[in-house]
Design a protein around this motif. Sequence first.
Motif, mmCIF file in Angstrom:
data_model
loop_
_atom_site.group_PDB
_atom_site.id
_atom_site.type_symbol
_atom_site.label_atom_id
_atom_site.label_comp_id
_atom_site.label_asym_id
_atom_site.label_seq_id
_atom_site.Cartn_x
_atom_site.Cartn_y
_atom_site.Cartn_z
ATOM 1 N N GLY A 81 0.963 -1.240 0.168
ATOM 2 C CA GLY A 81 0.048 0.076 0.109
ATOM 3 C C GLY A 81 0.911 1.232 -0.036
ATOM 4 O O GLY A 81 2.045 1.187 -0.585
ATOM 5 N N PRO A 82 0.286 2.214 0.315
ATOM 6 C CA PRO A 82 1.212 3.349 0.526
ATOM 7 C C PRO A 82 2.453 3.412 1.416
ATOM 8 O O PRO A 82 2.633 2.544 2.096
ATOM 9 N N ILE A 83 3.455 4.071 1.014
ATOM 10 C CA ILE A 83 4.545 3.782 1.543
ATOM 11 C C ILE A 83 5.096 5.299 2.232
ATOM 12 O O ILE A 83 4.607 6.444 1.614
ATOM 13 N N ILE A 84 5.878 5.039 3.429
ATOM 14 C CA ILE A 84 6.735 6.345 3.822
ATOM 15 C C ILE A 84 8.146 6.285 3.541
ATOM 16 O O ILE A 84 8.969 5.396 3.550
ATOM 17 N N GLN A 149 5.167 5.023 -5.286
ATOM 18 C CA GLN A 149 5.372 3.942 -4.583
ATOM 19 C C GLN A 149 6.794 2.965 -5.307
ATOM 20 O O GLN A 149 7.236 2.393 -4.753
ATOM 21 N N ILE A 150 6.613 3.090 -6.656
ATOM 22 C CA ILE A 150 7.802 2.523 -7.416
ATOM 23 C C ILE A 150 8.864 3.170 -8.005
ATOM 24 O O ILE A 150 10.096 2.595 -7.574
ATOM 25 N N GLU A 227 6.467 0.277 -18.743
ATOM 26 C CA GLU A 227 6.796 -1.035 -17.967
ATOM 27 C C GLU A 227 6.557 -0.344 -16.388
ATOM 28 O O GLU A 227 5.766 -1.330 -15.532
ATOM 29 N N THR A 228 6.668 0.738 -15.919
ATOM 30 C CA THR A 228 6.303 1.330 -14.620
ATOM 31 C C THR A 228 4.753 1.079 -14.580
ATOM 32 O O THR A 228 4.154 0.958 -13.418
ATOM 33 N N ILE A 229 4.008 1.831 -15.639
ATOM 34 C CA ILE A 229 2.497 1.811 -15.387
ATOM 35 C C ILE A 229 2.010 0.634 -15.307
ATOM 36 O O ILE A 229 1.034 0.281 -14.675
ATOM 37 N N ASP A 230 2.569 -0.423 -16.192
ATOM 38 C CA ASP A 230 2.009 -1.546 -16.419
ATOM 39 C C ASP A 230 2.109 -2.481 -14.822
ATOM 40 O O ASP A 230 1.261 -2.924 -14.254
ATOM 41 N N ARG A 231 3.133 -2.229 -14.050
ATOM 42 C CA ARG A 231 3.387 -2.730 -12.918
ATOM 43 C C ARG A 231 2.471 -2.278 -11.854
ATOM 44 O O ARG A 231 2.046 -2.732 -11.061
#
Length: 273
Positions: A81-84, A149-150, A227-231
């Motif tokens: 989920g969301p990250i810090i 997040q990525i 690739e980022t959007i796919d992930r």
Amino acid sequence: MEITIGHTPDADDAFMFYGMLSGKVTSPHFTIKHVVEDIETLNKRSLKHELDVTAVSAHACAYLKDYTILRSGGSFGKGYGPIIVAKQNLDVDKLRASKIAIPGKMTSAFLLLELMIGKFDYIEMKFSDIPDAVASGKADAGLVIHEGQITYDQKNLMKLFDIGTWWRDSTGGLPVPLGVNVMSNHFGIETIKKFDEFFRESIVYGMARPNEALDYSMQYGRGQAKETIDRFVRMYVNDVTIDMGVLGEQAIRSLFQMGIEKGFVPEFDLRIA
């Protein structure tokens, strides 16, 4: 009938609506007029009941009147989920005493972080500006959502905590309830259920044609690599998106039960189609 739908400029939302908004999936009951706004803007518009159907943060549902949550179209993280993020390591005590950049007080990420660490100091800003704010020192840490997040490591930031992991461990494995879609109660429950089925068909259509739906979603990719959007899309468009089922509904109810118990959200009547 014509209905106005609000969705976010995010690839996962676009992926879900691909079938519907491309005209590949149609309904004899509805014609669609859609508007695109960031999630916190949609949260605020929903408070004024400006849209017939809209994506909102799950958290925002605690403050809405006369809307029903659809069973389809939810964004649920399954163990993530969301990250810090921050430039340097901070334990929970130091994090709580830091200034944290957040993407809005009505986002689910904000409520989840409150549940995780308690009250904290924050500064609100557009979600896409948060990594730069942390990198520049404007904020000590950042609450990061969406594709950030990525890509946070591109700003030389480190991940301190994954709220999704905390939520999974705290709830016995429930998915993280982040975004949902709601429809005005003015339409009546039968019409709401008809639209819910229409939306479900759109999601299933896109999931059966991932390359087509991903190409459509790239217009909302904010310049990120395919690739980022796919992930990112694969993270948040999953089986719980098609229908939240028992676990998705339990996750939403658990979020609000925890929030009410800690005094972070008011008691309210939760309506799910």
